[in-house]
Write an enzyme that holds these catalytic residues in place. Structure first.
Site, mmCIF file in Angstrom:
data_model
loop_
_atom_site.group_PDB
_atom_site.id
_atom_site.type_symbol
_atom_site.label_atom_id
_atom_site.label_comp_id
_atom_site.label_asym_id
_atom_site.label_seq_id
_atom_site.Cartn_x
_atom_site.Cartn_y
_atom_site.Cartn_z
ATOM 1 N N THR A 83 0.708 -0.870 0.668
ATOM 2 C CA THR A 83 -0.160 0.289 -0.084
ATOM 3 C C THR A 83 0.556 0.974 0.262
ATOM 4 O O THR A 83 2.252 1.150 0.265
ATOM 5 C CB THR A 83 -0.628 0.227 1.282
ATOM 6 O OG1 THR A 83 -2.072 1.094 1.244
ATOM 7 C CG2 THR A 83 -0.149 -0.554 2.591
ATOM 8 N N CYS A 196 -1.977 4.963 -4.809
ATOM 9 C CA CYS A 196 -3.159 4.135 -4.339
ATOM 10 C C CYS A 196 -3.041 2.910 -4.806
ATOM 11 O O CYS A 196 -3.978 2.632 -5.856
ATOM 12 C CB CYS A 196 -4.352 4.877 -3.825
ATOM 13 S SG CYS A 196 -5.326 3.630 -3.005
#
Length: 233
Positions: A83, A196
Site C-alpha cells: 500500500t 493508491c
C-alpha cells in the site's frame, strides 16, 4: 530465488494484484511450474482504517513493525508494504528489521526518471496526498510532485474507500478521476502516479491523457526482480 514478505490486506483487493503479478513474473522468467516464494501477513483492513481515521499513527506503526518482524522470522528476505499510505512509517519499519524494505516511492521514481519526467501529479488517499512523506521521497529523486485541490483530494479519497477498497468499479467515478488527471495536466504535470494500490482497478493508461505510473505494478515488479537477483537492493 529469495523469499518476499508481503504486508497486505491494506486492502486485500490490491494485495491480490501483488501476489498474482509476482507469480506470473516468476512463471515467465523461470518457466515450468515455478512460482514466487512469498510469505504474507494480511491485516483486517477495517482495524487499520479505524486507526487512520482517529490519527493513531503510532499504534498503526507498531502494528506494521510487528508484521514486518513476523515476516522476517518466517524467512522473508525482503519486506514489501502492499500500500502507498502505510509507507508513512516505512523508515520505522526498516529500522526494526534486518532485511531490506522495498520502498514503493523508489520503484515509482525509477520509472518516472526513465521517462525523463520531472514534474508529476499524484493521486491517492488524502493521507498520501497531504502528508509530506511521499513528496519528500520523490524530491530526493529530483522529482517535483503536485496534487489536486482540496475538493479533488476529497473526491479521490472518497472513491478509494467507499468503492475501490470494496471491489466496486463505477464508470462515473472513472470519469471523475479522469477530470482530476486533466486538472493536474493543466497545472503542469507531465505524468500521473496512481498512488493508491487500488486506483489501477479503475484507471488504466488508455483512460488517461497523461502517462500513468501504476504504483502497484511498479512496486511488485521491483520486489520480484530483487528476489530473482535481477536488480540490486
Amino acid at each position: 530465488m529469495k523469499t518476499i514478505g508481503l504486508i497486505g490486506g491494506l486492502s486485500w483487493e490490491s494485495t491480490a494484484i501483488y501476489y498474482k503479478f509476482m507469480n506470473e513474473y516468476v512463471k515467465k522468467e523461470l518457466g515450468g511450474l515455478h512460482s514466487a516464494k512469498i510469505v504474507l501477513h494480511s491485516f483486517d483492513f477495517q482495524e487499520i482504517v479505524n486507526l487512520q481515521k482517529l490519527g493513531h499513527w503510532d499504534t498503526a506503526t507498531e502494528k506494521m513493525i510487528e508484521a514486518a518482524q513476523a515476516l522476517e522470522r518466517a524467512g522473508a528476505d525482503s519486506i514489501v508494504i502492499c500500500t502507498n499510505t502505510m509507507h508513512l512509517m516505512a523508515d520505522a519499519v526498516q529500522e526494526a528489521v534486518s532485511v531490506p524494505l522495498i520502498h514503493i516511492v523508489d520503484a515509482v521514481a525509477a520509472s518516472i526518471k526513465k521517462a525523463n519526467i520531472s514534474k508529476i501529479g499524484l493521486l491517492g488517499t488524502a493521507f498520501t496526498m497531504e502528508k509530506s512523506f511521499y513528496k519528500d521521497r520523490l524530491a530526493k529523486h529530483g522529482i517535483e510532485c503536485i496534487v489536486p485541490c482540496e475538493v479533488g483530494r476529497e473526491t479521490a479519497h472518497t472513491i478509494i474507500f467507499s468503492e475501490l477498497c470494496r471491489g466496486e468499479i463505477r464508470e462515473d467515478s472513472k470519469q471523475r478521476y479522469q477530470q482530476l488527471i486533466n486538472d493536474l495536466a493543466a497545472n503542469g504535470a507531465e505524468g500521473v502516479i496512481l498512488g493508491c494500490t487500488e486506483i489501477p482497478l479503475l484507471i488504466k493508461q488508455e483512460d488517461s491523457t497523461l502517462p500513468v505510473f501504476d504504483s502497484t505494478t511498479l512496486h511488485a515488479e521491483a520486489a520480484i526482480k530483487a528476489a530473482l537477483n535481477e536488480i540490486p537492493v
